[in-house]
Scaffold this motif. Structure first.
Motif, PDB file in Angstrom:
ATOM      1  N   GLU A   1      14.180  -7.288  -7.618  1.00  0.00           N
ATOM      2  CA  GLU A   1      14.702  -6.214  -6.786  1.00  0.00           C
ATOM      3  C   GLU A   1      14.706  -4.889  -7.551  1.00  0.00           C
ATOM      4  O   GLU A   1      15.477  -4.687  -8.481  1.00  0.00           O
ATOM      5  N   LEU A   2      13.834  -3.958  -7.139  1.00  0.00           N
ATOM      6  CA  LEU A   2      13.787  -2.622  -7.732  1.00  0.00           C
ATOM      7  C   LEU A   2      14.209  -1.623  -6.661  1.00  0.00           C
ATOM      8  O   LEU A   2      13.491  -1.384  -5.693  1.00  0.00           O
ATOM      9  N   TRP A   3      15.396  -1.046  -6.857  1.00  0.00           N
ATOM     10  CA  TRP A   3      15.939  -0.107  -5.895  1.00  0.00           C
ATOM     11  C   TRP A   3      15.941   1.294  -6.501  1.00  0.00           C
ATOM     12  O   TRP A   3      16.073   1.452  -7.717  1.00  0.00           O
ATOM     13  N   TYR A   4      15.808   2.309  -5.660  1.00  0.00           N
ATOM     14  CA  TYR A   4      15.807   3.676  -6.182  1.00  0.00           C
ATOM     15  C   TYR A   4      16.403   4.629  -5.148  1.00  0.00           C
ATOM     16  O   TYR A   4      16.469   4.315  -3.953  1.00  0.00           O
ATOM     17  N   THR A   5      16.825   5.790  -5.629  1.00  0.00           N
ATOM     18  CA  THR A   5      17.468   6.761  -4.750  1.00  0.00           C
ATOM     19  C   THR A   5      16.542   7.930  -4.443  1.00  0.00           C
ATOM     20  O   THR A   5      15.609   8.228  -5.189  1.00  0.00           O
ATOM     21  N   LYS A   6      16.835   8.582  -3.342  1.00  0.00           N
ATOM     22  CA  LYS A   6      16.149   9.816  -2.972  1.00  0.00           C
ATOM     23  C   LYS A   6      16.292  10.819  -4.117  1.00  0.00           C
ATOM     24  O   LYS A   6      17.355  10.941  -4.707  1.00  0.00           O
ATOM     25  N   GLY A   7      15.225  11.532  -4.419  1.00  0.00           N
ATOM     26  CA  GLY A   7      15.220  12.434  -5.573  1.00  0.00           C
ATOM     27  C   GLY A   7      14.460  11.855  -6.737  1.00  0.00           C
ATOM     28  O   GLY A   7      14.130  12.566  -7.687  1.00  0.00           O
ATOM     29  N   SER A   8      14.166  10.550  -6.661  1.00  0.00           N
ATOM     30  CA  SER A   8      13.299   9.922  -7.667  1.00  0.00           C
ATOM     31  C   SER A   8      11.847  10.242  -7.331  1.00  0.00           C
ATOM     32  O   SER A   8      11.516  10.676  -6.227  1.00  0.00           O
ATOM     33  N   VAL A   9      10.971  10.023  -8.290  1.00  0.00           N
ATOM     34  CA  VAL A   9       9.545  10.182  -8.045  1.00  0.00           C
ATOM     35  C   VAL A   9       9.093   9.162  -6.999  1.00  0.00           C
ATOM     36  O   VAL A   9       9.710   8.104  -6.840  1.00  0.00           O
ATOM     37  N   ASP A  10       8.036   9.476  -6.287  1.00  0.00           N
ATOM     38  CA  ASP A  10       7.461   8.542  -5.330  1.00  0.00           C
ATOM     39  C   ASP A  10       6.874   7.349  -6.090  1.00  0.00           C
ATOM     40  O   ASP A  10       5.947   7.510  -6.881  1.00  0.00           O
ATOM     41  N   PRO A  11       7.389   6.131  -5.881  1.00  0.00           N
ATOM     42  CA  PRO A  11       6.862   4.956  -6.597  1.00  0.00           C
ATOM     43  C   PRO A  11       5.398   4.673  -6.301  1.00  0.00           C
ATOM     44  O   PRO A  11       4.753   3.926  -7.041  1.00  0.00           O
ATOM     45  N   TRP A  12       4.879   5.266  -5.218  1.00  0.00           N
ATOM     46  CA  TRP A  12       3.522   4.963  -4.780  1.00  0.00           C
ATOM     47  C   TRP A  12       2.543   6.088  -5.109  1.00  0.00           C
ATOM     48  O   TRP A  12       1.426   6.106  -4.590  1.00  0.00           O
ATOM     49  N   CYS A  13       2.953   7.009  -6.000  1.00  0.00           N
ATOM     50  CA  CYS A  13       2.002   8.021  -6.460  1.00  0.00           C
ATOM     51  C   CYS A  13       1.079   7.404  -7.499  1.00  0.00           C
ATOM     52  O   CYS A  13       1.378   6.365  -8.090  1.00  0.00           O
ATOM     53  N   ASP A  14      -0.060   8.053  -7.719  1.00  0.00           N
ATOM     54  CA  ASP A  14      -1.090   7.491  -8.602  1.00  0.00           C
ATOM     55  C   ASP A  14      -0.559   7.138  -9.983  1.00  0.00           C
ATOM     56  O   ASP A  14      -0.780   6.037 -10.490  1.00  0.00           O
ATOM     57  N   LYS A  15       0.132   8.081 -10.628  1.00  0.00           N
ATOM     58  CA  LYS A  15       0.535   7.864 -12.012  1.00  0.00           C
ATOM     59  C   LYS A  15       1.572   6.749 -12.122  1.00  0.00           C
ATOM     60  O   LYS A  15       1.545   5.953 -13.071  1.00  0.00           O
ATOM     61  N   ALA A  16       2.494   6.664 -11.161  1.00  0.00           N
ATOM     62  CA  ALA A  16       3.495   5.594 -11.195  1.00  0.00           C
ATOM     63  C   ALA A  16       2.832   4.229 -11.050  1.00  0.00           C
ATOM     64  O   ALA A  16       3.202   3.268 -11.734  1.00  0.00           O
ATOM     65  N   ILE A  17       1.838   4.136 -10.163  1.00  0.00           N
ATOM     66  CA  ILE A  17       1.140   2.857  -9.976  1.00  0.00           C
ATOM     67  C   ILE A  17       0.310   2.510 -11.203  1.00  0.00           C
ATOM     68  O   ILE A  17       0.296   1.363 -11.659  1.00  0.00           O
ATOM     69  N   ARG A  18      -0.378   3.502 -11.782  1.00  0.00           N
ATOM     70  CA  ARG A  18      -1.172   3.227 -12.981  1.00  0.00           C
ATOM     71  C   ARG A  18      -0.276   2.805 -14.136  1.00  0.00           C
ATOM     72  O   ARG A  18      -0.581   1.856 -14.870  1.00  0.00           O
ATOM     73  N   SER A  19       0.834   3.510 -14.334  1.00  0.00           N
ATOM     74  CA  SER A  19       1.744   3.173 -15.430  1.00  0.00           C
ATOM     75  C   SER A  19       2.354   1.793 -15.228  1.00  0.00           C
ATOM     76  O   SER A  19       2.618   1.078 -16.194  1.00  0.00           O
ATOM     77  N   GLY A  20       2.581   1.433 -13.975  1.00  0.00           N
ATOM     78  CA  GLY A  20       3.132   0.114 -13.673  1.00  0.00           C
ATOM     79  C   GLY A  20       2.074  -0.958 -13.560  1.00  0.00           C
ATOM     80  O   GLY A  20       2.408  -2.130 -13.386  1.00  0.00           O
ATOM     81  N   MET A  21       0.799  -0.560 -13.642  1.00  0.00           N
ATOM     82  CA  MET A  21      -0.318  -1.494 -13.462  1.00  0.00           C
ATOM     83  C   MET A  21      -0.174  -2.300 -12.175  1.00  0.00           C
ATOM     84  O   MET A  21      -0.467  -3.501 -12.119  1.00  0.00           O
ATOM     85  N   GLY A  22       0.311  -1.631 -11.140  1.00  0.00           N
ATOM     86  CA  GLY A  22       0.428  -2.268  -9.841  1.00  0.00           C
ATOM     87  C   GLY A  22       1.632  -3.179  -9.688  1.00  0.00           C
ATOM     88  O   GLY A  22       1.737  -3.905  -8.692  1.00  0.00           O
ATOM     89  N   ALA A  23       2.575  -3.132 -10.642  1.00  0.00           N
ATOM     90  CA  ALA A  23       3.737  -4.026 -10.579  1.00  0.00           C
ATOM     91  C   ALA A  23       4.564  -3.806  -9.316  1.00  0.00           C
ATOM     92  O   ALA A  23       5.218  -4.733  -8.822  1.00  0.00           O
TER      93      ALA A  23
END
Length: 256
Positions: free
Chosen positions: A133-155
């Protein structure tokens, strides 16, 4: 595997998805890089809309690919968001917020964490230790932006990612689901993460932004810290999260 050229609509979408507005309008995201695309195909192949790749990118993949849209290296470089591209991008539907019961031993919550590299790295580490369970609040970066997905390796595609308007509503939802102990990661004070008994027992572990910490301290929340004998605040959010999450591994494995 069938191979075709991408349509103008698909190429236009590739560019549009580099923006938050483009992702919101289409409800799609880009997943670039060999490891990220492999994770997406392994976990949520049903979300894949199409894949564009160079011959080099296809050869680097270690799994069977569905239909692929072929681009030359020069063409691909116009759509890649990296300097040294691996030659493959998958366009995928953004998963809906799950309506399934909350799973796992604890919830990892990110409060207004706005660095995509940190968000992605934390997602990857959390996935590696078996988090769900990964929860986040408004004001955080978009988890589905390119850099977040690349850094997470699609996690992100392997986690139950849930968004909340603020930390209070996040904690209220967690408490209703039976996760009633709220721990706030604090660099300055609190219980040691190595001795806090209920740190991972139906609890919420909240990590805030590097600049401002958490947006609020919910009532009855408890602070937890990483002891730093060097008396130097040198850990960024992703590093701190790694230490905290590996403490979960230490407590729950017979090999350490």
């Amino acid at each position: 595997m069938t191979q075709n050229s991408p349509s103008r609509r698909e190429l236009s979408l590739l560019r549009a998805l580099l923006t938050r507005g483009g992702r919101k309008r289409s409800n799609c995201c880009r997943c670039e890089g060999v490891r990220a695309v492999e994770e997406l195909l392994a976990r949520r192949k049903d979300l894949v809309q199409f894949i564009v790749a160079t011959r080099r990118g296809i050869d680097a993949m270690r799994c069977e690919l569905p239909e692929v849209k072929i681009l030359s290296e020069e063409e691909f470089s116009q759509y890649s968001d990296t300097l040294n591209s691996q030659g493959v991008i998958a366009v995928a539907e953004i998963p809906e917020s799950p309506d399934t019961p909350v799973a796992g031993d604890f919830i990892l919550a990110l409060d207004q964490l706005n660095d995509p590299g940190n968000f992605g790295t934390i997602s990857r580490t959390y996935r590696a230790i078996g988090g769900q369970e990964l929860w986040y609040t408004k004001g955080s970066v978009d988890p589905w932006c390119d850099k977040a997905i690349r850094s997470g390796m699609g996690a992100q595609f392997s986690l139950n990612v849930r968004k909340f308007d603020d930390l209070r509503s996040l904690c209220d939802a967690a408490e209703k689901a039976g996760f009633q102990t709220i721990y706030i990661a604090d660099p300055h004070k609190g219980e040691s993460c190595f001795t806090a008994e209920k740190l991972f027992k139906k609890s919420v572990l909240v990590i805030g932004s590097e600049a401002n910490g958490v947006s609020m301290f919910p009532e009855n929340s408890r602070s937890v810290m990483i002891p730093m004998p060097g008396d130097y605040e040198s850990l960024n959010a992703a590093q701190a999260a790694t230490v905290l999450l590996l403490e979960y591994v230490r407590r729950n494995t017979q090999y350490i």
